[in-house]
Each structure stands twice: as structure tokens, then as C-alpha cells.
Write a protein that holds these residues in place. Structure first.
Motif, mmCIF file in Angstrom:
data_model
loop_
_atom_site.group_PDB
_atom_site.id
_atom_site.type_symbol
_atom_site.label_atom_id
_atom_site.label_comp_id
_atom_site.label_asym_id
_atom_site.label_seq_id
_atom_site.Cartn_x
_atom_site.Cartn_y
_atom_site.Cartn_z
ATOM 1 N N UNK A 92 0.877 -0.999 0.036
ATOM 2 C CA UNK A 92 0.142 0.075 0.023
ATOM 3 C C UNK A 92 0.937 1.165 -0.093
ATOM 4 N N UNK A 93 0.831 2.168 -1.096
ATOM 5 C CA UNK A 93 1.754 3.029 -1.110
ATOM 6 C C UNK A 93 1.157 4.487 -0.940
ATOM 7 N N UNK A 94 -0.460 4.602 -1.032
ATOM 8 C CA UNK A 94 -1.162 5.641 -0.423
ATOM 9 C C UNK A 94 -2.199 5.371 0.538
ATOM 10 N N UNK A 105 -1.973 -0.545 8.459
ATOM 11 C CA UNK A 105 -1.355 -0.168 7.224
ATOM 12 C C UNK A 105 0.081 0.155 7.486
ATOM 13 N N UNK A 106 0.429 0.753 8.500
ATOM 14 C CA UNK A 106 1.840 1.282 8.812
ATOM 15 C C UNK A 106 2.882 0.015 8.774
ATOM 16 N N UNK A 107 2.633 -1.124 9.096
ATOM 17 C CA UNK A 107 3.765 -2.113 9.167
ATOM 18 C C UNK A 107 4.149 -2.366 7.731
ATOM 19 N N UNK A 108 3.125 -2.475 6.905
ATOM 20 C CA UNK A 108 3.590 -2.576 5.441
ATOM 21 C C UNK A 108 4.473 -1.156 4.926
ATOM 22 N N UNK A 137 9.611 1.127 3.312
ATOM 23 C CA UNK A 137 10.324 2.306 3.923
ATOM 24 C C UNK A 137 9.778 3.569 2.894
ATOM 25 N N UNK A 138 8.625 3.561 2.634
ATOM 26 C CA UNK A 138 7.836 4.623 1.878
ATOM 27 C C UNK A 138 6.305 4.368 2.073
ATOM 28 N N UNK A 139 5.864 5.489 1.976
ATOM 29 C CA UNK A 139 4.279 5.729 2.007
ATOM 30 C C UNK A 139 3.662 7.149 2.273
ATOM 31 N N UNK A 140 2.424 7.139 2.098
ATOM 32 C CA UNK A 140 1.976 8.477 2.271
ATOM 33 C C UNK A 140 0.618 8.308 2.795
ATOM 34 N N UNK A 141 0.313 8.937 4.135
ATOM 35 C CA UNK A 141 -0.978 9.014 4.548
ATOM 36 C C UNK A 141 -1.610 10.251 4.515
ATOM 37 N N UNK A 142 -2.797 10.392 3.954
ATOM 38 C CA UNK A 142 -3.342 11.524 4.075
ATOM 39 C C UNK A 142 -4.711 11.514 4.659
#
Length: 270
Positions: free
Chosen positions: A74-76, A115-118, A123-128
Motif C-alpha cells: 500500500x503506497x497511499x 497499514x503502517x507495518x507494510x 520504507x515509503x508511503x503517504x498517509x493523507x
């Protein structure tokens, strides 16, 4: 590698608009909502559909597991789902107040936890997180709604500091007045709870004021573009303030004292 976006509240309004934009931009989009049947149009355009009830932990766990089983990443994450429970503090049942927090804060937080552990492993991601100008200002009869959005603002700030070390961005979008179902639902709630009691006189003024601003509200597509930008731009701001009256009201709240701001808000209801 195609990036994966997960959007809650994708069956209508800002969530639906954002999903359409991200699909056009080539993202693999999964939309979540209680009313799965209302996402058929987006499904036909290629969006994955996930059933989600933010008041049920099992539903939240299953939604994330379903997505990860299909995509493994999950990237976003766009936490858009939410609603406004309106009525006087005296008259809104505490059970309804708890549900407002369950959807707007605790369900959102539980989903984010999962979702955070994935994202950490990537080592990347965006939570809006979709907050509101209501997370910075206040109005009569919106106490429980404003409380959830004020909470979301502080929660997001703490999360941003915690996740920075893992390359995960946390961004807050603060919509102003937008042309969605939200306003009508909130006003119906207000009339049902407080429309005939000791607060009826002021309630009627609030409802009338809302009716006069309907034509001035910002089109939902404008917020869809703003949320999509917040979710995808290389170096995001921590906050995006957009929509009818958002910038002037938040600006006035910042610079005016409490009593002056109180008078300004109440003066609009004469």
C-alpha cells in the motif's frame, strides 16, 4: 511498478472524485465504503472495491487483509470516510457522540495502525488524513464533529513525527465548504436532534444560513484534485487548506481572540 492507493469513503463526494483522478493518473486504486453497491461506476473504470465499516474492528482488519493479499503493498492511504453529527451538546445522545468518534477517529486510527507495518517495510508511503477547516475553527451545534477534527489534527501531527524516520509522509487536508452530501446530512441531523427544543431558534438560523451558502460551495472536483495532489506530489506540505471560506475563517481564528471570533460567528446567524 504501479503504486497502490487505498481510499476510504470512496462511494461518493471527495473520496469518489479523488479515486477517479488517481485512476486517470495510472494508480492501482482500491475504494472502501459501507455501501459497496454505490462504487459500481468506479469499479467499471478499474477500481478495486472493498467493503468497510469503520465501527467494526473485524471489518477493518478484513479490508486491509483483502487488499494486501491482492497487492502485497500500500503506497497511499487516504482516510476520507467520515460524517458530521450535529445537534446541541445537551441533546446529542452520548452513544451518538461515541459513534462520531468511532468513525472519524478510532476507526480511522485502527485502519492506519494496520497499514503502517507494510509502509514501514517498504520504507515509503503517504498517509493523507481528511480533516476539515472545522479542525481549526468552531461553530454552534457541531461540538462532536469539531471535537473529532481537532483530535485528528493533533493525532496527525504526532503520527508525522513518528513515521518520518521510515520515509512515510503524513499529510492533512482541511476542506472548507464543499458541494457534497455532507452538509445536507449534517443539517438533517441538527433539525432532528435540536430543531424543536430549547435551541430551536438558533438552530433555524443555522439551517437558514447553510441554505443561503449552498450556491457558493466549492465543487467537489476541486477537492478531489487537491487531495490527489497531497497524495502524490514529491514533497508534500503538512497541510492543504482548500474550499469555500476555509482560508479566511481559519485566518481569522488564528488572529482574532476567542470573544471576537465568537461574535463574528454569531453575527452571521442574525
Amino acid at each position: 511498478m504501479t503504486k497502490v492507493a487505498f481510499i476510504t469513503g470512496a462511494s461518493s463526494g471527495m473520496g469518489k472524485s479523488t479515486a477517479e483522478i488517481l485512476l486517470q493518473q495510472g494508480y492501482k486504486v482500491y475504494g472502501a465504503a459501507r455501501r459497496v453497491d454505490r462504487m459500481q461506476e468506479l469499479q467499471d473504470k478499474g477500481m478495486g472495491v472493498v467493503a468497510l465499516d469503520l465501527t467494526e474492528d473485524a471489518s477493518i482488519v478484513e479490508a486491509v487483509a483483502t487488499l494486501l493479499k491482492k497487492e502485497s503493498r500500500i503506497d497511499i492511504l487516504i482516510n476520507n470516510a467520515g460524517y458530521g453529527s450535529y445537534g446541541s451538546v445537551e441533546e446529542v445522545p452520548i452513544e451518538e457522540a461515541k459513534r462520531q468518534f468511532e468513525v472519524n477517529i478510532f476507526g480511522l486510527a485502527r485502519l492506519t495502525q494496520l497499514v503502517i507495518p507494510t509502509m514501514r517495510k517498504q520504507k515509503s508511503g503517504r498517509i493523507v488524513n481528511i480533516s476539515s477547516m472545522g479542525g481549526k475553527i468552531y461553530t454552534p451545534f457541531g461540538a462532536w464533529y469539531h471535537a473529532t477534527k481537532f483530535a485528528l489534527e493533533g493525532w496527525s501531527d504526532c503520527l508525522r513525527l513518528e513515521l518520518k524516520q521510515f520515509g512515510i509522509d503524513v499529510v492533512v487536508v482541511e476542506p472548507g465548504g464543499i458541494k457534497t452530501e455532507w452538509g445536507g446530512i449534517a443539517m438533517e441531523s441538527l433539525k432532528k436532534v435540536s430543531g424543536s427544543g430549547p435551541y430551536a431558534h438558533l438552530v433555524n438560523k443555522v439551517v437558514a444560513s447553510m441554505d443561503t451558502t449552498n450556491d457558493k460551495l466549492t465543487p467537489v472536483e476541486v477537492l478531489g484534485k487537491e487531495i490527489a495532489k497531497a497524495a502524490t506530489v514529491e514533497k508534500p506540505k503538512t497541510r492543504y487548506l482548500k474550499g469555500y471560506l476555509a482560508k479566511p475563517l481559519v485566518g481569522m481564528r488564528k488572529w482574532l481572540g476567542d470573544k471576537t471570533f465568537d461574535k463574528m460567528i454569531l453575527s452571521q446567524l442574525k
